[in-house]
Scaffold this active site. Structure first.
Site, short mmCIF file in Angstrom:
data_model
loop_
_atom_site.label_atom_id
_atom_site.label_comp_id
_atom_site.label_asym_id
_atom_site.label_seq_id
_atom_site.Cartn_x
_atom_site.Cartn_y
_atom_site.Cartn_z
N GLU A 690 81.39 65.63 60.25
CA GLU A 690 81.05 64.33 59.70
C GLU A 690 82.04 63.28 60.20
O GLU A 690 83.24 63.51 60.29
CB GLU A 690 81.10 64.39 58.16
CG GLU A 690 80.12 65.41 57.58
CD GLU A 690 80.25 65.50 56.07
OE1 GLU A 690 80.75 64.52 55.47
OE2 GLU A 690 79.87 66.54 55.49
N SER A 691 81.48 62.12 60.48
CA SER A 691 82.31 61.06 61.07
C SER A 691 83.40 60.61 60.13
O SER A 691 84.52 60.30 60.55
CB SER A 691 81.42 59.86 61.45
OG SER A 691 80.75 59.37 60.29
#
Length: 1470
Positions: A690-691
Site C-alpha cells: 500500500e502506498s
C-alpha cells in the site's frame, strides 16, 4: 656505439635490445626504521657455476683480489666480442670504450693503499655494464654474476663506508638493466641473474639501507619478470615466482621487529587509522591476449606500456591498464614522500600488500555470484597473488594487528576479494583461500569476527554441500578446510562464544556441527572419502572438548540461565571479555536470550500478538511494551516472517509508527550511499504494497539517512523524494511487465529541483541509476535462502558493524562452554559416528570411530549428561552383535572373526568401567551383552563374585561352579556337532567325549585364531570390574544397575521355566547379590529392590531349583555379611529371612540342611548384633523348623546350643523364642533322647539368666523400672515352665522324667528371681496342676507300649507338687485365693491316691501320697497357715482341709494335730 640513455629500446643488427626500466612507485609515508636481516640461504645459485660455500674475505687485500677476479671475468667476456675488441685499431681519439676504461681504472684503485675500498667506488663500473644497452646478454650476465657474488660474500653491512649509496646504486642499476638480446636462452639467463641480484639485495646485511621506495621498486621489477616469463621457458617462470615469494617472505619477516608506536608517523595529517590506502597501482586487469603470451610485442623486449618519470604518479605493471583506486569510491590517503626515502619498514609493506590485493580486484569485472559460480579468466594470476598474500600473513602474524593500515587492508579489501573468489570453480583457488583464512584466524581472529562469520556463512557452508550447486571438488576442498579449522582446539569454542551467543550473528557453530554430522552420513550410498573427512572434523571437535576436560576439569555445577526481570536484551554488556569469570556467564546468558528470541519469533510468525506476549512472559520485552524494545526485537531476531514485520512497521497505529522510527534508528548509514542504505533497510522486512505504508516506511528511512549521511542532500525531504524515485526506477528496470524502460535521462529529468529546489549533481544521479540497473533492490526478500549472498551493500554494512561489534572472546584451555555446545551436537554426533562405524570396513576407520565414542563418553560423564551417555551405550551395544539373534552355528567363532564387533564390545565395557557413574538406562543394554557372553560361556567365573574370600565362596552350599577362569585357549568347540550344553566348558567336554557316534572334526588354524581373539577381547573388557568395583559407583547409577539386573532376570513365574531362562535368572541374581554385598555401606538404597526380587522368587517357586537355591542362600549371605555393619537395618535384614519360612514344603525340605548351616553361621558370627525380639524370633523359627528334619536338626541344635549354653547369648529379646526352640528340639524324636535331654538342660539352665537379669536390674534401675523388669522376667519364667510342662508329657520315659526334673528345678530355683504371688498362682493353674492332670490322664488312657513306666513319672510329678508347694507356702499363704489353691493340691493328691495304672492301684503312690500330705500339713502347721481359728466352725480352710485329708488318710489329722483331734471328739460327743 654509445650507451642508450633514453627509455626506448633500439634493435641492432645483431639482435634486439631489452630494457628493464625502473618505474616510479607512488608511495605513502613510511617509518624509517632499521630492519634486521633474514636468516635465509643467501643467493640463488641454480644457474651460476659458483662454489656453494663462499667465505667472506678476511682483509682488504683478499677483497681486492676477489674484485680483480671479477673485473677480469667481465673484461674477458667483453674482449670476445668483435665490437669491444676492435676498438684498439680504430682511428678514433678514444682508444677504449668508457666501460672498459672504468673497469681497468678500478683495477688500479683497488690495490692502492691510499684508497679505502668503498662499495660506492668499486661497484659502479659493474653497474655501468649492467645499465648499458650496448652490451650483449653474455656481458650483462657476467656483470650481474659478479655483482651477485659481491652481495653474497657479506662484505657489505650497515657499517660499511658508503653502503647506503652503494645499495641505492645497485637497485637503480639492476631495475633499469638494458641489454642486447642475441638469443632467447641468453635473455632468460640474464633475467634470472637479475632476480638473483635483487633477492641478494634484500637478503644482504646492508638491506636495511634500502628505502621504502627501493623495496617497492624491487618487488615491482620482479613482478614484471614474472609477468613476462609467461612467454619464456619453464625454468625462468619458476625462478621468477620463487624469487617473488622469497622477496615477500624476506620483507614481511621484519614486521615483527617494527615498533607499533611508529605507525602514527605513517599518516599524512589524518586523524583516522581506518583510511583506505593507495596501491602500487589501482585495479589491475589483465587482458586475455596478454595473459596468453605475456606480451603482445613480437620482438621479445620487456616493454613498458607507459614509462612514468615522476614518483607522484602511479606505477603500472607492463601489460596492464591503470586503475582508479580500490573500487569502493573512497579517497585514499597517500604516504608522505619523505617516508618513502627512509629505510624500509611498514610503508613499503602496506604498498606491497595492497598491490597483491589489487591483483584480486579482477573479480569485480567477472560474474561471480551465488548462481553464476564460475570465473571466466585464467586462475594463474589470482592463485599466484593468493600464495604471496598467504606468505605475507604467515610471516607478519600477529604483528599485523599493530599496524592499522595493514589490518584495514585485510579486514576490508582482502576479505572482500576472498569472499568473492571463494565461489570460484577452481579447487586450487578455493584451497589457497581457505589456507589464508586459516592463517588469518590463527593470527588475527580478534580483529576479524564478522569477516569470519561471513566467510563461513557464504562460502564454506554453501560449498560444502552439493544441494547448493557445488561440485564434488568444491565440496571436498571446503570440507577439508573446515576440518582443518576444527583441528584447532579453540575454533569451535570461539565460534560458539562469539557468534552463536551473539544475537546479531548467525549460529555458525551449530551450522558447522550440523554440516559435519550430516556430511558424515552415507545416505543410500557407500562410505566415501568425504564421509570420513567429515567424521574426522566431527571427532576433532569432540576430542578438543575431551582434552579441555583433561587439561582443567570444570568444578562448577551447571546452573541453567533464568531471566527474573526485564532487561533490554540488546544492551547486555560484559564487564571483562578477557576474564572467564565474567564472559562465561555473559555469553551463556546471551545464548539463552537468543534461543528465547527464536522461540518468540516462531510464536510471532503464527500470531504476532501472542508472540509479543510470550516474550513479555520471558522478560525479554517489558510488561508494558515500548517502541524501542519491539523495534530491537524486529531488528535483531532471526527467523521472523518479513511480511508480518513489514505490515507491522507500515501500520498507521501510533505505536507502530513509533516502532518504525525506532527501527530505523537501529541502522548505521554513516558515510553510506543512498542506494546501499536503502538496500540494507529493505532487506530486513518486506516493503508493504500500500502506498500509504510505503510512504511511512520511506519517511522513517529518509529521516534516519539524512541524519547520518547528509552528503549533498539539502534536507530529509530530498532524501525521501530520491528514495521514492529509486524504488520506482527499481520497479521499472526489473519488472518484466514493464516494456518501455526508463532511460538515464528520464531518471535525471524526473529528479530535477528536488534538492531544496535545486538539482542534484548529474554524476551522482548517474551512479545511482547504474547501481539500480545492475543490481536490483529486492523488495520481496527471499526467505528461503539458507546462505545469503554477500553483495556490496551487505559488505559495506558488515564493515560498519565490525566497528561496533563486541570484542572477540579468546577461549582458554578450560571447558567453560563445552556442556552447552555438546548438548547441541551430541545426538547428531553419536548418530553420525554410529552410521560410519556401521558402514566402515577398514580397521583404521573403526579406530577413528572408537576414539570418537570414547571422547563422547568422557564429555558426557564430565558434564553429567546421563541421557547422552545412555544413548551412546545403546548405540554401541548394537555393534557388539551380542544382542542380535545369532544365525551362526558357532557365534563364538563369528565374534572372533568380526573386528568391528570386538572393538565395539571392548569400548562398551571400557565406558562402563570408566564412566559407570553416569550410566542410567544404558545398564540394561550392557547387561544384555553380559548375558549373551554368559550364555556363550565366555565370562570369567568370578564375574559374579563379591569381595569375599575364595574360602567363603567355595564353601557356599550349592555352589558347584569351578572358580577357575573358564576362559582358556583349550576350550575350543568341536566342529559339526550339536551343542549339548551352553558355554565353552560344555562344548569342550563334547570335544573330549569318547562318544564316537558322530564324526568329530578338529578345529582349523583359522578357527583357533578366531577363538583366541574372542578370549583376548573378553579379557580386555574387565567385565568383572563392573561388579567388584560397584562400590565406587554413584548411588543413582548403582540403583539403575540393580534395577537393570532385576529387569534382565525377568519376572519369576509359577511353573517350569526353560533352562535357559532359569540360567539367566540365576546369573542375574548372582550379580545382584554381588553388588549388594559390595555396597554394604549403601545397602539402604538397594535393599528394597533386592528383597522384593528375592521374595518374588521364593513365593513363586514350588519345586527345588537353582534359582530358589541362589535366592535363599544369597539372602542368608547378605544377612551374614551385612549385620555387623548395618545395625539400623538389622531388623529389615532379619525380617527378610522370614521368606525362608514361606518356602514351599518341597523346596524347604530339599535345602533344609544347607539353610540351617547358613543360619548357624549367621548366629555364630552375629549373635551380638541381633538385638530385636523380631530378629531373634525369625532366627529361632528357622532353627525350630530343623528340629524335626533328620539332616538339619543336629546343625540347628548346635546353633541353639551356641545361643543358650551358659546364657552367653541369651538376652531378654530372645529368651522366650529360644526356650520355645529348645522345647521343640526336646520334643523332637529324629535324634537320640540324649539330645532332648540336652535341650531340657538348656531350658532349665536358662533360669540362671533370669536370676542374673533380676539382680542387675535391682542394682542399676529405679523402682519403677525394676518393677517393670521383674514383671517381664516373671512372664519369661512363666513361658519357660509352660514349655517344660509340654515336654513332661513326652512318650519317652527318660525325656519325660528329665523334663519333670527340669521343671522342678525351674520352679524351685527362683529365689533370686522374686516371682510375684500372682504369677505363682498362674503357674500352679497353668503348669503344675495341668501337668499332673495330663500325666494322670495319660496313665489311664494310653497303653504301656506308648508310655512306659508312667508310675515313676506320676511319682515325680507328685513330688514336684509337694516340693514347690512347701517352698512357696509362705508367699502363697498370703494370697486371698490360697484356700482354692490348697484345695487344688488336696484334690490332685486324692486323685493320685486313687489312680489305677493298668487296672490296679500303685503301691508307691499309696505310700507316697499320705506321706507327702502329712509332710505338707506339718509344714503348714509350723508356719501357722493351718490352725483352728474359731470354735464356732467359721474357719473354712481348716474344715475343708480335714474334709479332704480324711478322704485320703483319716489318721493323718491325729498324727499332725493330736490336740485338735481330741477337742473335736469331745465336741462331737457332746
Amino acid at each position: 656505439m654509445t650507451p642508450r640513455t633514453d627509455g626506448d629500446p633500439r634493435p641492432t643488427a645483431t639482435g634486439h635490445w631489452i630494457s628493464l626500466d625502473a618505474t616510479s612507485i607512488k608511495v605513502l609515508k613510511g617509518g624509517g626504521l632499521k630492519m634486521g636481516r633474514l636468516k635465509l640461504q643467501p643467493g640463488i645459485k641454480s644457474i651460476e657455476e659458483e662454489p656453494e660455500d663462499i667465505e667472506t674475505p678476511k682483509d682488504k687485500t683478499a677483497l681486492s683480489c676477489m674484485i680483480n677476479t671479477e673485473i677480469g671475468s667481465v673484461l674477458a667476456v667483453m674482449r670476445r666480442n668483435v665490437r669491444w675488441g676492435g676498438r684498439y685499431m680504430s682511428g678514433d681519439d678514444q682508444l677504449e670504450h668508457t666501460l672498459i676504461q672504468s673497469l681497468k681504472s678500478l683495477r688500479k684503485q683497488i690495490f692502492s693503499h691510499h684508497h679505502q675500498l668503498n662499495p660506492a667506488i668499486y661497484l659502479p663500473p659493474f653497474l655501468d655494464v649492467i645499465r648499458s644497452d650496448e652490451t650483449g646478454a653474455p656481458i650483462t650476465g657476467v656483470a650481474l654474476s659478479s655483482l651477485h657474488k659481491i652481495l653474497t660474500l657479506d662484505v657489505l653491512d650497515v657499517d660499511t663506508v658508503g653502503v647506503d649509496d652503494a645499495m641505492h646504486l645497485v637497485v637503480d642499476a639492476v631495475t633499469s638493466c638494458r641489454f642486447e638480446v642475441t638469443d632467447p636462452a641468453s635473455e632468460e639467463v640474464v633475467l634470472m641473474k637479475i632476480l638473483q641480484v635483487l633477492l641478494a639485495c634484500m637478503k644482504s646485511r646492508a638491506s636495511g639501507m634500502l628505502s621504502n621506495q627501493h623495496v617497492c621498486t624491487i618487488v615491482n621489477t620482479c613482478f614484471r619478470v614474472v609477468h613476462q616469463a609467461g612467454s619464456k621457458g619453464e625454468l625462468l617462470q619458476r625462478m621468477a615466482r620463487y624469487t617473488m615469494h622469497e622477496l615477500v617472505r624476506c620483507i614481511f619477516s621484519h614486521l615483527e621487529d617494527v615498533v607499533g608506536g611508529a605507525e602514527s608517523a605513517y599518516f599524512n595529517g589524518n586523524g583516522t587509522d581506518k583510511q583506505e590506502v593507495s596501491g602500487l597501482s589501482g585495479d589491475y586487469t589483465f587482458g586475455a591476449k596478454q595473459m596468453e603470451n605475456g606480451n603482445s610485442n613480437s620482438n621479445s623486449e620487456l616493454d613498458s606500456e607507459s614509462t612514468i618519470p615522476g614518483i607522484d604518479e602511479s606505477i603500472v605493471v607492463p601489460g596492464t591498464g591503470t586503475g582508479t583506486g580500490n573500487g569502493n569510491g573512497k579517497d585514499t590517503v597517500p604516504y608522505d614522500l619523505n617516508l618513502m626515502t627512509e629505510p624500509y619498514g611498514v610503508p613499503c609493506m602496506v604498498e606491497i600488500f595492497h598491490f597483491l590485493c589489487s591483483l584480486l580486484n579482477v573479480v569485480e569485472h567477472t560474474s561471480i555470484g551465488p548462481r553464476a559460480n564460475t570465473i571466466s579468466f585464467d586462475e594463474d594470476v589470482p592463485l599466484f597473488a593468493l600464495s604471496l598474500i598467504n606468505s605475507a600473513i604467515e610471516l607478519g602474524g600477529t604483528a599485523i594487528s599493530r599496524h592499522p593500515r595493514l589490518l584495514s587492508l585485510i579486514q576490508d579489501e582482502l576479505f572482500r576479494n576472498l569472499m568473492q573468489f571463494g565461489l570460484s570453480t577452481s579447487p586450487l583457488i578455493l584451497s589457497m583461500i581457505c589456507s589464508i583464512v586459516l592463517n588469518l584466524y590463527h593470527h588475527l581472529r580478534t580483529e576479524l569476527k564478522l569477516q569470519l562469520e561471513a566467510f563461513f556463512s557464504c562460502v564454506v557452508l554453501r560449498l560444502a554441500q552439493s544441494k547448493y550447486g557445488a561440485s564434488y571438488q568444491q565440496q571436498e576442498v571446503a570440507m577439508e578446510a573446515l576440518v582443518d579449522f576444527c583441528r584447532l582446539k579453540s575454533f569451535m569454542v570461539e565460534m560458539y562464544a562469539n557468534l552463536d551467543c551473539d544475537i546479531t550473528c548467525s549460529n555458525i557453530f551449530e551450522d558447522l556441527a550440523s554440516l559435519l554430522s550430516k556430511s558424515a552420513f552415507p545416505v543410500n550410498c557407500p562410505l566415501s572419502a568425504m564421509h570420513i573427512l567429515a567424521l574426522d572434523g566431527l571427532i576433532a571437535v569432540i576430542q578438543g572438548m575431551a582434552e579441555r576436560i583433561s587439561n582443567a576439569p570444570v568444578n562448577y555445577e551447571f546452573t541453567p540461565v533464568c531471566l527474573e526481570e526485564y532487561t533490554p536484551f540488546w544492551m547486555v554488556k560484559c564487564e571483562s571479555y578477557s576474564d572467564s569469570e565474567h564472559w562465561v556467564p555473559f555469553v551463556r546468558r546471551r545464548k539463552y536470550i537468543k534461543k528465547r528470541l527464536m522461540i518468540g519469533a516462531d510464536h510471532f510468525n503464527r500470531d504476532p500478538k501472542k508472540g509479543l506476549e510470550f516474550l513479555q512472559g520471558t522478560h525479554l520485552l517489558p510488561d508494558k511494551l515500548d517502541p524501542q524494545s519491539v523495534a530491537c526485537f524486529f531488528r535483531y531476531t532471526a527467523g521472523l516472517d518479513k511480511n508480518l514485520v513489514g505490515d507491522f512497521l507500515g501500520n498507521h497505529d501510533e505505536f507502530c509508527v513509533q516502532v518504525l522510527h525506532e527501527f530505523a534508528g537501529t541502522f548505521d548509514f554513516q558515510d553510506m550511499n543512498l542506494d546501499t542504505a536503502l538496500r540494507l533497510f529493505l532487506e530486513t522486512f518486506r516493503l508493504p504494497g500500500e502506498s500509504q505504508k510505503i510512504q511511512r516506511v520511506l519517511e522513517a528511512f529518509s529521516e534516519r539517512y539524512y541524519e547520518q549521511s547528509p552528503l549533498i542532500l539539502a534536507n530529509k525531504d530530498a532524501a525521501l523524494l530520491l528514495s521514492y524515485s529509486l524504488i520506482m526506477l527499481n520497479t521499472d528496470q526489473h519488472n518484466v511487465q514493464v516494456k518501455k524502460k526508463m532511460t538515464e535521462e528520464d531518471f535525471i529529468r524526473n529528479n530535477r529541483h528536488i534538492n531544496g529546489g535545486n538539482d542534484l549533481p548529474r554524476e551522482f544521479l548517474s551512479e545511482l541509476y547504474d547501481s539500480i540497473c545492475k543490481n536490483e533492490i529486492r523488495t520481496i526478500p527471499d526467505q528461503s535462502a539458507v546462505f545469503p549472498e554477500m553483495n556490496p551493500s551487505r559488505w559495506i554494512d558488515l564493515m560498519h558493524k565490525s566497528k561496533k561489534t563486541a570484542p572477540f572472546i579468546l577461549s582458554d584451555s578450560r571447558s567453560h562452554l563445552d556442556r552447552d555446545m555438546f548438548a547441541v551436537m551430541s545426538g547428531p554426533t553419536i548418530a553420525a559416528i554410529s552410521v560410519v562405524f556401521d558402514h566402515a570396513e577398514v580397521e583404521e576407520v573403526f579406530q577413528t570411530c572408537i576414539d570418537g565414542f570414547l571422547a563422547v563418553a568422557k564429555i558426557s560423564a564430565c558434564h553429567h549428561l546421563e541421557d547422552v551417555l545412555d544413548d551412546l551405550v545403546v548405540s554401541l551395544c548394537k555393534f557388539t552383535t551380542l544382542l542380535n539373534p545369532s544365525s551362526s552355528e558357532e557365534p563364538v567363532l563369528a565374534f572372533g572373526d568380526d573386528p568391528k564387533a570386538r572393538m565395539a564390545t571392548i569400548t562398551v565395557f571400557t565406558i562402563a568401567n570408566r564412566y559407570g557413574d553416569f550410566i542410567r538406562a544404558g545398564w540394561r543394554n550392557i547387561l544384555d551383552c553380559i548375558l549373551k557372553l554368559h550364555k556363550l560361556g565366555l565370562l570369567p567365573a568370578r564375574v559374579a563374585s563379591d569381595a569375599a574370600d575364595d574360602s567363603e565362596l567355595s564353601s557356599e552350599p550349592g555352589q558347584n561352579k569351578p572358580l577357575t577362569n573358564s576362559l582358556s585357549s583349550s576350550h575350543m568347540p568341536s566342529i559339526g556337532t550339536p551343542r549339548r550344553s551352553s558355554g565353552l566348558m560344555g562344548r569342550f567336554s563334547q570335544l573330549l567325549s569318547l562318544d564316537t557316534e558322530e564324526p568329530r572334526l578338529q578345529p582349523t588354524e583359522q578357527q583357533l585364531a578366531a577363538h583366541q581373539r574372542t578370549l583376548q577381547t573378553i579379557q580386555k573388557c574387565h567385565i568383572d570390574s563392573i561388579f567388584t568395583e560397584s562400590k565406587f559407583l554413584q548411588s543413582d547409577s548403582l540403583l539403575h544397575l540393580a534395577r537393570a539386573l532385576i529387569w534382565a532376570a525377568g519376572r519369576p513365574q509359577k511353573g517350569n521355566n526353560s533352562p535357559e531362562d532359569e540360567d539367566t535368572a540365576v546369573f542375574c541374581l548372582e550379580l545382584l547379590i554381588a553388588i549388594t554385598l559390595n555396597n554394604r555401606d549403601r545397602i539402604v538404597i538397594l535393599w528394597q529392590g533386592v528383597y522384593e526380587h528375592i521374595a518374588g522368587i521364593v513365593q513363586t517357586t514350588v519345586m527345588p531349583c537353582a534359582l530358589v537355591e541362589k535366592a535363599v542362600f544369597g539372602l542368608l549371605r547378605i544377612c551374614q555379611r551385612l549385620l555387623p555393619y548395618k545395625e539400623n537395618l538389622a531388623d529389615d535384614l532379619l525380617r527378610s529371612l522370614q521368606l525362608v519360612l514361606k518356602l514351599d514344603a518341597r523346596v524347604a525340605d530339599a535345602y533344609c540342611e544347607q539353610i540351617t548351616q547358613e543360619v548357624s553361621r549367621l548366629v555364630k558370627a552375629n549373635a551380638g548384633h541381633i538385638r530385636s525380639q523380631m530378629g531373634w524370633r525369625t532366627i529361632t523359627s528357622l532353627l525350630s523348623i530343623t528340629a524335626r528334619h533328620p539332616e538339619a536338626s543336629e546343625v540347628g541344635f548346635d546353633a541353639l546350643l551356641f545361643i543358650m549354653s551358659d546364657g552367653a547369648n541369651l538376652v531378654p529379646a530372645n529368651f522366650t523364642t529360644c526356650v520355645d526352640a529348645a522345647r521343640q528340639f526336646a520334643e523332637s524324636r529324629v535324634a537320640h533322647a540324649d539330645r532332648s535331654v540336652r535341650a531340657l538342660d538348656l531350658m532349665s539352665g536358662s533360669i540362671a539368666c533370669l536370676a542374673q537379669w533380676a539382680h542387675e536390674a535391682q542394682e542399676a534401675m529405679n523402682d519403677t523400672e525394676v518393677s517393670k523388669t521383674f514383671q517381664d522376667i516373671g512372664d519369661m519364667w512363666l513361658r519357660l515352665v509352660q514349655s517344660l510342662r509340654k515336654v513332661c508329657l513326652d512318650q519317652r520315659e527318660e525325656v519325660r522324667n528329665h523334663a519333670l526334673s527340669a521343671l522342678e528345678m525351674c520352679l524351685t530355683g527362683v529365689d533370686r528371681v522374686k516371682i510375684q504371688p500372682g504369677v505363682w498362682l498362674q503357674c500352679f493353674d497353668m503348669v503344675i496342676f495341668t501337668v499332673l492332670d495330663d500325666l494322670l490322664e495319660i496313665s489311664q488312657g494310653h497303653s504301656q507300649k506308648d508310655f512306659r513306666n508312667m508310675e515313676g513319672t506320676l511319682v515325680l510329678g507328685l513330688k514336684l507338687l509337694w516340693k514347690v508347694f512347701i517352698q512357696m507356702l509362705p508367699e502363697l499363704s498370703q494370697v486371698t485365693t490360697f484356700c482354692k489353691l490348697w484345695l487344688g493340691v488336696l484334690s490332685r493328691m486324692e486323685k493320685y491316691l486313687k489312680v489305677k495304672v493298668r487296672g490296679k492301684k500303685n503301691e508307691k503312690l499309696q505310700e507316697l501320697v499320705p506321706e507327702l500330705l502329712k509332710n505338707i500339713l506339718v509344714v503348714m502347721k509350723s508356719k501357722g497357715v493351718l490352725v483352728q481359728r474359731s470354735a464356732l466352725g467359721g474357719d473354712s480352710l481348716w474344715e475343708l482341709t480335714w474334709l479332704h485329708v480324711n478322704n485320703i488318710s483319716p489318721a493323718i489329722q491325729s498324727q499332725v494335730f493330736p490336740d485338735e483331734n481330741g477337742t473335736e471328739e469331745s465336741e462331737s460327743g457332746n
